[in-house]
Design a protein around this motif. Structure first.
Motif, PDB file in Angstrom:
ATOM      1  N   ASP A 190      -4.146   9.344   3.914  1.00  0.00           N
ATOM      2  CA  ASP A 190      -4.378   8.164   3.140  1.00  0.00           C
ATOM      3  C   ASP A 190      -4.359   6.856   4.021  1.00  0.00           C
ATOM      4  O   ASP A 190      -3.574   6.567   4.668  1.00  0.00           O
ATOM      5  N   PHE A 191      -5.335   5.947   3.732  1.00  0.00           N
ATOM      6  CA  PHE A 191      -5.510   4.780   4.606  1.00  0.00           C
ATOM      7  C   PHE A 191      -5.872   3.414   3.565  1.00  0.00           C
ATOM      8  O   PHE A 191      -6.324   3.709   2.513  1.00  0.00           O
ATOM      9  N   ILE A 192      -5.521   2.309   4.192  1.00  0.00           N
ATOM     10  CA  ILE A 192      -6.032   0.896   3.564  1.00  0.00           C
ATOM     11  C   ILE A 192      -7.260   0.633   4.103  1.00  0.00           C
ATOM     12  O   ILE A 192      -7.122   0.526   5.478  1.00  0.00           O
ATOM     13  N   GLU A 213       9.740  -3.469   5.974  1.00  0.00           N
ATOM     14  CA  GLU A 213       9.449  -2.631   5.105  1.00  0.00           C
ATOM     15  C   GLU A 213       7.942  -1.889   5.567  1.00  0.00           C
ATOM     16  O   GLU A 213       6.979  -3.006   5.415  1.00  0.00           O
ATOM     17  N   GLU A 214       8.192  -1.193   6.402  1.00  0.00           N
ATOM     18  CA  GLU A 214       6.686  -0.679   7.276  1.00  0.00           C
ATOM     19  C   GLU A 214       5.742   0.017   6.261  1.00  0.00           C
ATOM     20  O   GLU A 214       6.058   0.861   5.395  1.00  0.00           O
ATOM     21  N   VAL A 215       4.464  -0.603   6.146  1.00  0.00           N
ATOM     22  CA  VAL A 215       3.467   0.031   5.593  1.00  0.00           C
ATOM     23  C   VAL A 215       2.514   1.083   6.262  1.00  0.00           C
ATOM     24  O   VAL A 215       2.250   2.104   6.018  1.00  0.00           O
ATOM     25  N   GLY A 216       2.102   0.620   7.600  1.00  0.00           N
ATOM     26  CA  GLY A 216       1.365   1.590   8.282  1.00  0.00           C
ATOM     27  C   GLY A 216       0.716   0.934   9.460  1.00  0.00           C
ATOM     28  O   GLY A 216       1.227  -0.135   9.917  1.00  0.00           O
ATOM     29  N   THR A 217      -0.262   1.700  10.126  1.00  0.00           N
ATOM     30  CA  THR A 217      -0.722   1.246  11.470  1.00  0.00           C
ATOM     31  C   THR A 217      -2.282   1.249  11.530  1.00  0.00           C
ATOM     32  O   THR A 217      -3.032   2.051  11.215  1.00  0.00           O
ATOM     33  N   SER A 218      -2.831   0.170  12.151  1.00  0.00           N
ATOM     34  CA  SER A 218      -4.199   0.243  12.241  1.00  0.00           C
ATOM     35  C   SER A 218      -4.503   1.388  13.071  1.00  0.00           C
ATOM     36  O   SER A 218      -4.105   1.496  14.403  1.00  0.00           O
ATOM     37  N   SER A 222     -13.951  -1.842  13.437  1.00  0.00           N
ATOM     38  CA  SER A 222     -15.071  -2.282  14.053  1.00  0.00           C
ATOM     39  C   SER A 222     -15.170  -3.991  13.356  1.00  0.00           C
ATOM     40  O   SER A 222     -15.368  -4.341  12.356  1.00  0.00           O
ATOM     41  N   PHE A 223     -15.159  -4.637  14.641  1.00  0.00           N
ATOM     42  CA  PHE A 223     -15.462  -6.082  14.692  1.00  0.00           C
ATOM     43  C   PHE A 223     -15.238  -6.757  15.997  1.00  0.00           C
ATOM     44  O   PHE A 223     -14.297  -6.356  16.967  1.00  0.00           O
ATOM     45  N   PRO A 224     -16.235  -7.618  16.370  1.00  0.00           N
ATOM     46  CA  PRO A 224     -17.350  -7.971  15.506  1.00  0.00           C
ATOM     47  C   PRO A 224     -18.478  -6.931  15.488  1.00  0.00           C
ATOM     48  O   PRO A 224     -18.127  -5.859  15.856  1.00  0.00           O
ATOM     49  N   GLY A 225     -19.697  -7.383  14.907  1.00  0.00           N
ATOM     50  CA  GLY A 225     -20.782  -6.354  14.555  1.00  0.00           C
ATOM     51  C   GLY A 225     -20.504  -5.896  13.041  1.00  0.00           C
ATOM     52  O   GLY A 225     -21.405  -6.125  12.258  1.00  0.00           O
ATOM     53  N   ASP A 226     -19.394  -5.301  13.031  1.00  0.00           N
ATOM     54  CA  ASP A 226     -19.236  -4.869  11.392  1.00  0.00           C
ATOM     55  C   ASP A 226     -17.836  -5.654  11.143  1.00  0.00           C
ATOM     56  O   ASP A 226     -17.374  -6.406  12.065  1.00  0.00           O
ATOM     57  N   ASP A 227     -17.216  -5.478   9.936  1.00  0.00           N
ATOM     58  CA  ASP A 227     -15.885  -6.197   9.553  1.00  0.00           C
ATOM     59  C   ASP A 227     -15.142  -5.305   8.845  1.00  0.00           C
ATOM     60  O   ASP A 227     -14.943  -5.493   7.526  1.00  0.00           O
ATOM     61  N   TYR A 228     -14.671  -3.969   9.245  1.00  0.00           N
ATOM     62  CA  TYR A 228     -13.744  -3.107   8.628  1.00  0.00           C
ATOM     63  C   TYR A 228     -12.876  -2.422   9.519  1.00  0.00           C
ATOM     64  O   TYR A 228     -13.046  -2.522  10.870  1.00  0.00           O
ATOM     65  N   SER A 229     -11.874  -2.112   8.893  1.00  0.00           N
ATOM     66  CA  SER A 229     -10.788  -1.343   9.820  1.00  0.00           C
ATOM     67  C   SER A 229     -10.019  -0.477   8.603  1.00  0.00           C
ATOM     68  O   SER A 229      -9.758  -0.665   7.479  1.00  0.00           O
ATOM     69  N   LEU A 230      -9.236   0.555   9.347  1.00  0.00           N
ATOM     70  CA  LEU A 230      -8.248   1.506   8.380  1.00  0.00           C
ATOM     71  C   LEU A 230      -7.077   1.286   8.801  1.00  0.00           C
ATOM     72  O   LEU A 230      -6.489   1.079   9.959  1.00  0.00           O
ATOM     73  N   ILE A 231      -6.068   1.150   7.886  1.00  0.00           N
ATOM     74  CA  ILE A 231      -4.525   1.214   8.361  1.00  0.00           C
ATOM     75  C   ILE A 231      -4.022   2.335   7.691  1.00  0.00           C
ATOM     76  O   ILE A 231      -4.085   2.820   6.618  1.00  0.00           O
ATOM     77  N   GLU A 232      -3.629   3.373   8.679  1.00  0.00           N
ATOM     78  CA  GLU A 232      -2.776   4.827   8.119  1.00  0.00           C
ATOM     79  C   GLU A 232      -1.416   4.329   7.508  1.00  0.00           C
ATOM     80  O   GLU A 232      -0.898   3.754   8.233  1.00  0.00           O
ATOM     81  N   TYR A 233      -1.268   4.799   6.284  1.00  0.00           N
ATOM     82  CA  TYR A 233      -0.010   4.761   5.842  1.00  0.00           C
ATOM     83  C   TYR A 233       1.041   5.425   6.395  1.00  0.00           C
ATOM     84  O   TYR A 233       0.813   6.703   7.118  1.00  0.00           O
ATOM     85  N   THR A 234       2.288   5.098   6.963  1.00  0.00           N
ATOM     86  CA  THR A 234       3.250   5.381   7.720  1.00  0.00           C
ATOM     87  C   THR A 234       3.645   6.986   7.178  1.00  0.00           C
ATOM     88  O   THR A 234       4.066   7.819   7.913  1.00  0.00           O
ATOM     89  N   SER A 235       3.583   6.955   5.902  1.00  0.00           N
ATOM     90  CA  SER A 235       3.995   8.153   4.976  1.00  0.00           C
ATOM     91  C   SER A 235       2.949   9.163   4.860  1.00  0.00           C
ATOM     92  O   SER A 235       3.137  10.375   4.713  1.00  0.00           O
TER      93      SER A 235
END
Length: 389
Positions: A190-192, A213-218, A222-235
């Protein structure tokens, strides 16, 4: 370990009960979704535009009274629109003309602090320049616009077009502050989903300023061009409440599907700085020349946003539509806010939206995005942004 269990910065450790779900206004008309992973079928306006072609049409939108309006360039097309139960509007310039104009603007020397989008309702291309654009640069771009034709409208903006590196109940890293957008999955992890300008791959995110309190890692973006990314949950997993958008005061809105927005559609955005705000979609496929680079294919809106709301979710009737990219202005003086469409991000990243279960705990096929007449609430628009840190 604290995990972001719901978008908009809602933490697993935060106070949140599943029955404290805010209701969005209901309105008539929309098409059903087939599954939680698939976007909604095209609306009646999109279907008519696709059928008639871009040489005979110039976009569609939802009128203030809720009717679907389609811009057309000839009487035969107008008759077909009427026959389908929609309202035609005769215009001088086709979508092909409008796209050609934006292509010429894009081929001109890049000027940071400018943006353009097609205004379907006025049959114009609107070019905006913020306060950082010099008189010489504005004059040069105006010459390009004059060479295209009288259907390119030039407007000055008081604020500054900027990405917003802060967030709703923030997640923090050495790259700055951002907010969670929507929770997504590839079936194994799962990702943010958040804004791409939030930080490069490898950025580690925390739920607290002390970085305990670690959440996750990018991991991808894609940026610029687009503006989205995923952060993978540590768990590896998002946890309970992953399909709920936090809207403040311990409440949330269940997210039940994903779709592309429509011009004139009423939308909501959640963020820690300005809370839950509403507005409407004013244009699609917008291009913004941020100081960091150019982003295209954005959704333009007049929904209010302020520094602290970046990367947060935009939605309507429980349907995910976009994540906050940037904009100008504030909630007192007005401005413009841009969003990365969720559908494009999901497709590019090969992930699916995590949806909320129903009251009986069963994940259902999403309800359709409902359309409404223009909101009666006082429109508030985004605040003068701060540059990224």
């Amino acid at each position: 370990m604290t995990r972001l269990a719901a978008v908009g910065g809602l933490l697993l450790g935060a106070t949140m009960v599943t029955h404290a779900v805010a209701s969005e206004p209901r309105a008539p008309g929309a098409e059903p979704l087939s599954t939680a992973e698939e976007p909604a079928p095209a609306g009646p306006g999109d279907t008519l535009v696709s059928r008639l072609g871009t040489s005979r049409t110039a976009g569609s939108w939802i009128a203030a009274d809720g009717r679907t309006v389609v811009a057309v360039t000839d009487e035969k097309a107008a008759a077909q629109v009427r026959g389908a139960g929609a309202e035609p509007k005769m215009v001088d310039h086709s979508m092909d003309d409008l796209k050609s104009a934006t292509k010429r603007l894009g081929s001109a020397p890049r000027v940071p602090g400018t943006a353009w989008a097609v205004d379907y309702r006025t049959n114009e291309v609107v070019v905006r320049g913020d306060r950082t654009v010099s008189a010489d640069d504005w004059s040069g771009l105006t010459e390009v616009a004059d060479g295209i034709g009288g259907f390119v409208r030039m407007e000055r903006s008081e604020g500054t077009f900027t990405t917003r590196l802060n967030g709703a109940l923030p997640i923090l890293s050495t790259a700055g502050r951002c907010s969670a957008g929507f929770n997504v999955t590839d079936g194994k992890r799962d990702f943010i989903l958040t804004a791409g300008h939030c930080g490069p791959d490898g950025s580690v995110w925390f739920a607290d300023e002390q970085a305990k309190e670690e959440v996750g890692t990018s991991v991808r973006g894609s940026f610029p061009g687009d503006d989205y990314s995923l952060i993978e949950y540590t768990s590896g997993r998002a946890g309970e409440g992953a399909g709920v958008v936090a809207v403040g005061e311990g409440k949330g809105v269940r997210i039940t599907g994903v779709a592309d927005p429509t011009v004139g559609q009423r939308v909501f955005r959640s963020g820690s700085t300005s809370g839950l705000r509403d507005g409407e979609v004013t244009a699609l496929n917008a291009t913004v020349n941020y100081p960091e680079g150019t982003v295209s294919g954005l959704v333009e809106s007049n929904v209010c946003a302020e520094p602290g709301d970046s990367g947060g979710p935009m939605f309507s009737e429980g349907i995910a539509l976009g994540v906050t990219s940037g904009g100008s202005g504030d909630c007192r003086t007005g401005g413009t806010t841009y969003f990365q469409p969720v559908t494009k991000a999901l497709a590019a990243l090969d992930v699916r939206l995590i949806v909320a279960p129903g009251d009986d705990g069963v994940r259902r096929s999403p309800r359709p995005p409902r359309r409404t007449r223009r909101a009666r609430w006082r429109r508030t628009r985004p605040r003068r942004g701060r540059r990224p840190r």
